[in-house]
Design a protein around this motif. Structure first.
Motif, PDB file in Angstrom:
ATOM      1  N   ALA A 154       0.830  -1.198   0.000  1.00 13.62           N
ATOM      2  CA  ALA A 154       0.000   0.000   0.000  1.00 13.62           C
ATOM      3  C   ALA A 154       0.871   1.257   0.000  1.00 13.62           C
ATOM      4  O   ALA A 154       0.571   2.242  -0.701  1.00 13.62           O
ATOM      5  N   ALA A 155       1.955   1.242   0.776  1.00 13.20           N
ATOM      6  CA  ALA A 155       2.870   2.390   0.810  1.00 13.20           C
ATOM      7  C   ALA A 155       3.543   2.591  -0.542  1.00 13.20           C
ATOM      8  O   ALA A 155       3.709   3.729  -1.009  1.00 13.20           O
ATOM      9  N   THR A 156       3.916   1.486  -1.184  1.00 16.16           N
ATOM     10  CA  THR A 156       4.584   1.576  -2.487  1.00 16.16           C
ATOM     11  C   THR A 156       3.660   2.150  -3.547  1.00 16.16           C
ATOM     12  O   THR A 156       4.039   3.062  -4.304  1.00 16.16           O
ATOM     13  N   SER A 157       2.440   1.625  -3.629  1.00 12.14           N
ATOM     14  CA  SER A 157       1.492   2.126  -4.630  1.00 12.14           C
ATOM     15  C   SER A 157       1.041   3.541  -4.311  1.00 12.14           C
ATOM     16  O   SER A 157       0.827   4.356  -5.223  1.00 12.14           O
ATOM     17  N   GLN A 158       0.904   3.864  -3.025  1.00  7.53           N
ATOM     18  CA  GLN A 158       0.540   5.227  -2.628  1.00  7.53           C
ATOM     19  C   GLN A 158       1.609   6.219  -3.051  1.00  7.53           C
ATOM     20  O   GLN A 158       1.311   7.293  -3.592  1.00  7.53           O
ATOM     21  N   ALA A 159       2.876   5.877  -2.841  1.00  9.71           N
ATOM     22  CA  ALA A 159       3.974   6.764  -3.225  1.00  9.71           C
ATOM     23  C   ALA A 159       4.023   6.947  -4.738  1.00  9.71           C
ATOM     24  O   ALA A 159       4.214   8.071  -5.233  1.00  9.71           O
ATOM     25  N   ALA A 160       3.860   5.847  -5.477  1.00 12.30           N
ATOM     26  CA  ALA A 160       3.877   5.934  -6.937  1.00 12.30           C
ATOM     27  C   ALA A 160       2.715   6.781  -7.437  1.00 12.30           C
ATOM     28  O   ALA A 160       2.875   7.604  -8.354  1.00 12.30           O
ATOM     29  N   LYS A 161       1.552   6.605  -6.862  1.00 12.23           N
ATOM     30  CA  LYS A 161       0.370   7.362  -7.281  1.00 12.23           C
ATOM     31  C   LYS A 161       0.545   8.849  -6.994  1.00 12.23           C
ATOM     32  O   LYS A 161       0.269   9.690  -7.856  1.00 12.23           O
ATOM     33  N   THR A 162       1.019   9.179  -5.782  1.00 15.47           N
ATOM     34  CA  THR A 162       1.144  10.578  -5.386  1.00 15.47           C
ATOM     35  C   THR A 162       2.160  11.315  -6.246  1.00 15.47           C
ATOM     36  O   THR A 162       1.902  12.430  -6.716  1.00 15.47           O
ATOM     37  N   THR A 163       3.323  10.710  -6.459  1.00 17.74           N
ATOM     38  CA  THR A 163       4.347  11.380  -7.270  1.00 17.74           C
ATOM     39  C   THR A 163       3.920  11.474  -8.729  1.00 17.74           C
ATOM     40  O   THR A 163       4.204  12.478  -9.396  1.00 17.74           O
ATOM     41  N   THR A 164       3.234  10.449  -9.225  1.00 21.56           N
ATOM     42  CA  THR A 164       2.765  10.492 -10.617  1.00 21.56           C
ATOM     43  C   THR A 164       1.769  11.615 -10.818  1.00 21.56           C
ATOM     44  O   THR A 164       1.838  12.372 -11.793  1.00 21.56           O
ATOM     45  N   ARG A 165       0.802  11.729  -9.896  1.00 17.27           N
ATOM     46  CA  ARG A 165      -0.187  12.792 -10.018  1.00 17.27           C
ATOM     47  C   ARG A 165       0.448  14.170  -9.882  1.00 17.27           C
ATOM     48  O   ARG A 165       0.042  15.119 -10.556  1.00 17.27           O
ATOM     49  N   ALA A 166       1.413  14.313  -8.991  1.00 15.20           N
ATOM     50  CA  ALA A 166       2.090  15.601  -8.848  1.00 15.20           C
ATOM     51  C   ALA A 166       2.811  15.979 -10.139  1.00 15.20           C
ATOM     52  O   ALA A 166       2.808  17.151 -10.555  1.00 15.20           O
ATOM     53  N   ALA A 167       3.423  14.995 -10.789  1.00 13.63           N
ATOM     54  CA  ALA A 167       4.106  15.261 -12.055  1.00 13.63           C
ATOM     55  C   ALA A 167       3.102  15.601 -13.156  1.00 13.63           C
ATOM     56  O   ALA A 167       3.336  16.506 -13.968  1.00 13.63           O
ATOM     57  N   ILE A 168       1.983  14.879 -13.190  1.00 13.71           N
ATOM     58  CA  ILE A 168       0.961  15.144 -14.197  1.00 13.71           C
ATOM     59  C   ILE A 168       0.382  16.549 -14.030  1.00 13.71           C
ATOM     60  O   ILE A 168       0.062  17.234 -15.005  1.00 13.71           O
ATOM     61  N   ASN A 169       0.278  17.005 -12.777  1.00 13.66           N
ATOM     62  CA  ASN A 169      -0.308  18.313 -12.515  1.00 13.66           C
ATOM     63  C   ASN A 169       0.583  19.466 -12.945  1.00 13.66           C
ATOM     64  O   ASN A 169       0.149  20.627 -12.914  1.00 13.66           O
ATOM     65  N   THR A 170       1.823  19.174 -13.330  1.00 13.89           N
ATOM     66  CA  THR A 170       2.672  20.232 -13.885  1.00 13.89           C
ATOM     67  C   THR A 170       2.214  20.620 -15.286  1.00 13.89           C
ATOM     68  O   THR A 170       2.624  21.651 -15.799  1.00 13.89           O
ATOM     69  N   SER A 171       1.357  19.786 -15.897  1.00 15.48           N
ATOM     70  CA  SER A 171       0.782  20.091 -17.202  1.00 15.48           C
ATOM     71  C   SER A 171      -0.586  20.728 -16.994  1.00 15.48           C
ATOM     72  O   SER A 171      -1.380  20.231 -16.181  1.00 15.48           O
ATOM     73  N   PRO A 172      -0.914  21.813 -17.704  1.00 17.32           N
ATOM     74  CA  PRO A 172      -2.180  22.520 -17.459  1.00 17.32           C
ATOM     75  C   PRO A 172      -3.421  21.791 -17.960  1.00 17.32           C
ATOM     76  O   PRO A 172      -4.519  22.039 -17.475  1.00 17.32           O
ATOM     77  N   GLU A 173      -3.263  20.893 -18.921  1.00 17.13           N
ATOM     78  CA  GLU A 173      -4.453  20.235 -19.485  1.00 17.13           C
ATOM     79  C   GLU A 173      -4.981  19.157 -18.527  1.00 17.13           C
ATOM     80  O   GLU A 173      -4.206  18.511 -17.821  1.00 17.13           O
ATOM     81  N   PRO A 174      -6.323  18.965 -18.484  1.00 18.02           N
ATOM     82  CA  PRO A 174      -6.917  18.036 -17.513  1.00 18.02           C
ATOM     83  C   PRO A 174      -7.039  16.595 -18.013  1.00 18.02           C
ATOM     84  O   PRO A 174      -7.385  15.708 -17.234  1.00 18.02           O
ATOM     85  N   PHE A 175      -6.775  16.371 -19.300  1.00 13.62           N
ATOM     86  CA  PHE A 175      -7.078  15.057 -19.874  1.00 13.62           C
ATOM     87  C   PHE A 175      -6.169  13.957 -19.312  1.00 13.62           C
ATOM     88  O   PHE A 175      -6.597  12.816 -19.136  1.00 13.62           O
ATOM     89  N   SER A 176      -4.902  14.299 -19.043  1.00 17.04           N
ATOM     90  CA  SER A 176      -4.003  13.290 -18.499  1.00 17.04           C
ATOM     91  C   SER A 176      -4.429  12.875 -17.095  1.00 17.04           C
ATOM     92  O   SER A 176      -4.284  11.707 -16.718  1.00 17.04           O
ATOM     93  N   ASN A 177      -5.003  13.790 -16.308  1.00 18.37           N
ATOM     94  CA  ASN A 177      -5.504  13.443 -14.977  1.00 18.37           C
ATOM     95  C   ASN A 177      -6.656  12.456 -15.071  1.00 18.37           C
ATOM     96  O   ASN A 177      -6.717  11.470 -14.331  1.00 18.37           O
ATOM     97  N   VAL A 178      -7.583  12.748 -15.980  1.00 13.54           N
ATOM     98  CA  VAL A 178      -8.743  11.873 -16.149  1.00 13.54           C
ATOM     99  C   VAL A 178      -8.320  10.498 -16.633  1.00 13.54           C
ATOM    100  O   VAL A 178      -8.794   9.469 -16.148  1.00 13.54           O
ATOM    101  N   ALA A 179      -7.383  10.473 -17.596  1.00 13.93           N
ATOM    102  CA  ALA A 179      -6.915   9.195 -18.127  1.00 13.93           C
ATOM    103  C   ALA A 179      -6.216   8.380 -17.045  1.00 13.93           C
ATOM    104  O   ALA A 179      -6.452   7.166 -16.910  1.00 13.93           O
ATOM    105  N   ALA A 180      -5.363   9.021 -16.252  1.00 14.22           N
ATOM    106  CA  ALA A 180      -4.655   8.312 -15.178  1.00 14.22           C
ATOM    107  C   ALA A 180      -5.640   7.796 -14.134  1.00 14.22           C
ATOM    108  O   ALA A 180      -5.504   6.674 -13.628  1.00 14.22           O
ATOM    109  N   SER A 181      -6.643   8.596 -13.815  1.00 13.62           N
ATOM    110  CA  SER A 181      -7.624   8.190 -12.811  1.00 13.62           C
ATOM    111  C   SER A 181      -8.463   7.013 -13.301  1.00 13.62           C
ATOM    112  O   SER A 181      -8.718   6.066 -12.543  1.00 13.62           O
ATOM    113  N   LEU A 182      -8.904   7.061 -14.540  1.00 15.69           N
ATOM    114  CA  LEU A 182      -9.691   5.958 -15.091  1.00 15.69           C
ATOM    115  C   LEU A 182      -8.863   4.673 -15.161  1.00 15.69           C
ATOM    116  O   LEU A 182      -9.381   3.567 -14.936  1.00 15.69           O
TER     117      LEU A 182
END
Length: 243
Positions: A154-182
């Motif tokens: 759980a800690a490993t997947s949580q860390a990967a998820k959090t850092t991935t989302r933080a990196a994705i949020n450096t891009s202004p478009e929302p589509f990558s967030n939706v795709a990653a979440s789905l």
């Protein structure tokens, strides 16, 4: 008109009854197949299930609780007695509500990272508890092993998820967030299904995934640190490094 409706209903009722019997039979058949799959679980299979619950909790804790409780309630998978509380209508209602909230919060740039940070304090211990509950309180050593395994995954997947989302949020478009979440939504279902039906294959997939998640987390942490340094430089917080 009332007599016409009554006649129509009397003609339709036998077909509805037949359809209900057929659907009930199909549901019981699906439950029997799933039950036989879990009933044949050896120690490796139970460890696979514990690992799946821990790993998936780092991505979608509320989805794991809701899905596990629902399949147990429907009889598709006979849960251990220590996990019967997940089948409670109260737990299902609470986890279903939180799943509904997370489904939308996780797809909004910025809010997804805030949601991750707010829920990080519960995902890891909950993933450990879910994994340990596969063997129950009387499992002794295996309960402890499963608990440690679930918490670590759980800690490993949580860390990967959090850092991935933080990196994705450096891009202004929302589509990558939706795709990653789905993708994560579908991943949770796939993790649980594979662990129950193909525990050996799941073990191989898990091993590869853990290595990849660790590498991705390290790379993204470096990327985020570099991005933060650039932002500080742009805003004059610190001088740019000399060439």
């Amino acid at each position: 008109m009332t007599e016409t409706l009554m006649q129509w209903w009397q003609q339709l009722l036998p077909y509805l009854q037949q359809a209900g019997v057929a659907m009930s039979g199909a549901g019981h058949a699906a439950g029997d197949v799933a039950g036989q799959a879990l009933g044949r679980m050896d120690m490796a299979g139970m460890l696979a299930l514990a690992g799946a619950l821990g790993w998936a909790s780092g991505f979608r804790l509320y989805a794991v609780v809701f899905i596990t409780g629902l399949i147990g309630l429907l009889g598709w998978v006979p849960l251990p007695e220590s996990m019967h509380m997940l089948q409670s209508p109260v737990v299902l209602a609470a986890s279903g509500f939180m799943l509904f909230m997370e489904f939308f919060a996780d797809k909004i740039p910025g809010l997804d990272s805030v949601w991750d940070l707010a829920n990080s304090v519960i995902r890891i211990p909950a993933g450990a508890a879910l994994a340990g509950s596969v063997f129950g309180a009387d499992g002794g050593t295996m309960t402890l092993v499963a608990t440690i395994l679930g918490g670590t995954l759980a800690a490993t997947s949580q860390a990967a998820k959090t850092t991935t989302r933080a990196a994705i949020n450096t891009s202004p478009e929302p589509f990558s967030n939706v795709a990653a979440s789905l993708f994560e939504d579908g991943l949770v279902v796939g993790i649980v299904w594979l662990a129950v039906n193909q525990p050996v294959i799941f073990g191989v997939v898990l091993l590869v995934a853990v290595v990849l998640m660790v590498l991705v987390t390290i790379l993204l942490v470096r990327f985020l640190r570099a991005a933060i340094r650039r932002l500080k430089t742009w805003f004059g917080a610190e001088p740019a490094p000399s060439p």
